[in-house]
Design a protein around this motif. Sequence first.
Motif, PDB file in Angstrom:
ATOM      1  N   UNK A   1       0.829  -1.204   0.000  1.00 40.00           N
ATOM      2  CA  UNK A   1       0.000   0.000   0.000  1.00 40.00           C
ATOM      3  C   UNK A   1       0.863   1.253   0.000  1.00 40.00           C
ATOM      4  N   UNK A   2       1.907   1.262   0.822  1.00 38.18           N
ATOM      5  CA  UNK A   2       2.807   2.418   0.853  1.00 38.18           C
ATOM      6  C   UNK A   2       3.488   2.603  -0.497  1.00 38.18           C
ATOM      7  N   UNK A   3       3.937   1.497  -1.098  1.00 37.73           N
ATOM      8  CA  UNK A   3       4.591   1.573  -2.408  1.00 37.73           C
ATOM      9  C   UNK A   3       3.632   2.125  -3.462  1.00 37.73           C
ATOM     10  N   UNK A   4       2.381   1.689  -3.424  1.00 37.59           N
ATOM     11  CA  UNK A   4       1.400   2.175  -4.396  1.00 37.59           C
ATOM     12  C   UNK A   4       1.183   3.676  -4.250  1.00 37.59           C
ATOM     13  N   UNK A   5       1.109   4.166  -3.016  1.00 35.80           N
ATOM     14  CA  UNK A   5       0.935   5.599  -2.802  1.00 35.80           C
ATOM     15  C   UNK A   5       2.147   6.382  -3.298  1.00 35.80           C
ATOM     16  N   UNK A   6       3.336   5.879  -2.987  1.00 37.44           N
ATOM     17  CA  UNK A   6       4.573   6.563  -3.391  1.00 37.44           C
ATOM     18  C   UNK A   6       4.685   6.623  -4.909  1.00 37.44           C
TER      19      UNK A   6
ATOM     20  N   UNK B   1       4.094   6.853   3.464  1.00 32.50           N
ATOM     21  CA  UNK B   1       3.881   7.696   2.288  1.00 32.50           C
ATOM     22  C   UNK B   1       4.182   9.154   2.622  1.00 32.50           C
ATOM     23  N   UNK B   2       3.635   9.653   3.729  1.00 28.16           N
ATOM     24  CA  UNK B   2       3.865  11.035   4.141  1.00 28.16           C
ATOM     25  C   UNK B   2       5.325  11.268   4.508  1.00 28.16           C
ATOM     26  N   UNK B   3       5.936  10.295   5.187  1.00 22.43           N
ATOM     27  CA  UNK B   3       7.338  10.411   5.591  1.00 22.43           C
ATOM     28  C   UNK B   3       8.245  10.552   4.371  1.00 22.43           C
ATOM     29  N   UNK B   4       8.043   9.702   3.385  1.00 19.39           N
ATOM     30  CA  UNK B   4       8.885   9.739   2.185  1.00 19.39           C
ATOM     31  C   UNK B   4       8.644  11.035   1.413  1.00 19.39           C
ATOM     32  N   UNK B   5       7.381  11.465   1.319  1.00 18.38           N
ATOM     33  CA  UNK B   5       7.071  12.723   0.618  1.00 18.38           C
ATOM     34  C   UNK B   5       7.721  13.909   1.316  1.00 18.38           C
ATOM     35  N   UNK B   6       7.663  13.942   2.648  1.00 15.53           N
ATOM     36  CA  UNK B   6       8.280  15.034   3.394  1.00 15.53           C
ATOM     37  C   UNK B   6       9.802  15.018   3.291  1.00 15.53           C
TER      38      UNK B   6
END
Length: 461
Positions: free
Chosen positions: A259-264, A451-456
């Motif tokens: 799920x995290x990979x899909x969001x990223x 997802x938020x962590x990687x985006x930030x």
Amino acid sequence: MSQALLAPGADAIPVHLVSETGWDTLQNALAPIERGFASASGFAPKAGRLALLPAEDGSLARVLFGLGDPAAVTFDRFLTGKLPGLLPAGDYRLLPAEGIDPAEAALAWLLGSYKFERYRKPGPARPHLVVPDGVDATRIERIAAAVAAGRDLINTPSNDLGPAEIEAAIRGLGERFNATVSVVTGEALRTEFPLVHAVGAASPRAPRLIDLTWGPEGAPRVTLVGKGVVFDTGGLDIKPSAGMLLMKKDMGGAAAALAAAEMIMGDGLPIRLRLIVPSVENAISGEAFRPGDVIRSRAGLTVEIGNTDAEGRLILADALALAEADEPELLIDFATLTGAARVALGPDLPAFFTGDEGLARAVAEAGAKVHDPVWRLPLHPPYASLLDSKIADLNNVSGGPFAGAITAALFLRRFAPKTGAHLHFDLYGWNPSSKPGRPEGGEVQTARLVHALVADRYGAA
């Protein structure tokens, strides 16, 4: 299954989000028939209260939904996720309310609309939401769809979800985002990933290691590793029957990583993403690994098997050794790993471990930002001695009942010792009861946080 938001401008029934402080003003602005009906039905702006107000022709004119006090510490930011289960079929729009983030309210609605209906006839028509003004509907829908896909994986029983089906889900993700997927199984798995092979050897469903890579060479490397145990009997250290009832969710770490990979990937974040999922069934047969066996891991460390029911850390160990060889800037693993974490923090609050203080702060901030809470537990170095073995480099379990989540995290650190920015999540992967935006059943805890962590950390595309 996830819903989509309706386009702006659609004719829709207004939903007033009513706080305790705003009720008097709104009440005075209602038509007399609406005000009288609200009073007669006993509506009060307490959190989760609902009133359906009729028009003069008997149709539904508007909805009142109580918020209580949005500034209270106990306020649930996903409270609007309760509405899809309360409202009749129709199209609705949320009216702006002080203290309510419209994007978060819309996401909560979509997450609360989720239903797992693979084995049942579809239920009655559900309510739909018009995208609130100023909200990026596409992004909200992508997040909700990724969560729904992960929930579907966890909710699917193990007779229909084995290692091959986990592989198929990852290959499907790879096709959607033009990612490269490779799989190691059979004799190559025995040689290259001996712990993964040993744990899955007893099952007729072949174990495997699935490896997805996406993004440009030269971009910052972020690697996600997910525990993909599709069912855990405990092996020869067999679980009691009650302990197996939810073991279809033992691949919840893999689902969260997917799920995290899909969001990223859906956001096109500027990273080189790698997703590694070792997937096995921990079954019982003449091929099962045994208590007392010693197995040499991919990293070269020998592991004495103190308990075959501590299998998740074994397959993660080989996967982490593979991940570290690529020298990622950020390495994150997800696993439904220990009952000790649940005893300490309960089902709603995953534990996380890292030796990187800056990363720990960023994780806490990201979890609070997107309402995906976690709590840090310590990597207490002296407890590493609890994993000592008399005949191997280490044991896969400690010699006593204490600090089970910590010793499991310390075990994993032995297989990625050079990666400073290593984050380990010990999650439950399940909602024992329904809460707003979080229906009972499988849950991809920490996926939205990551997802938020990687985006930030790495910025938008």
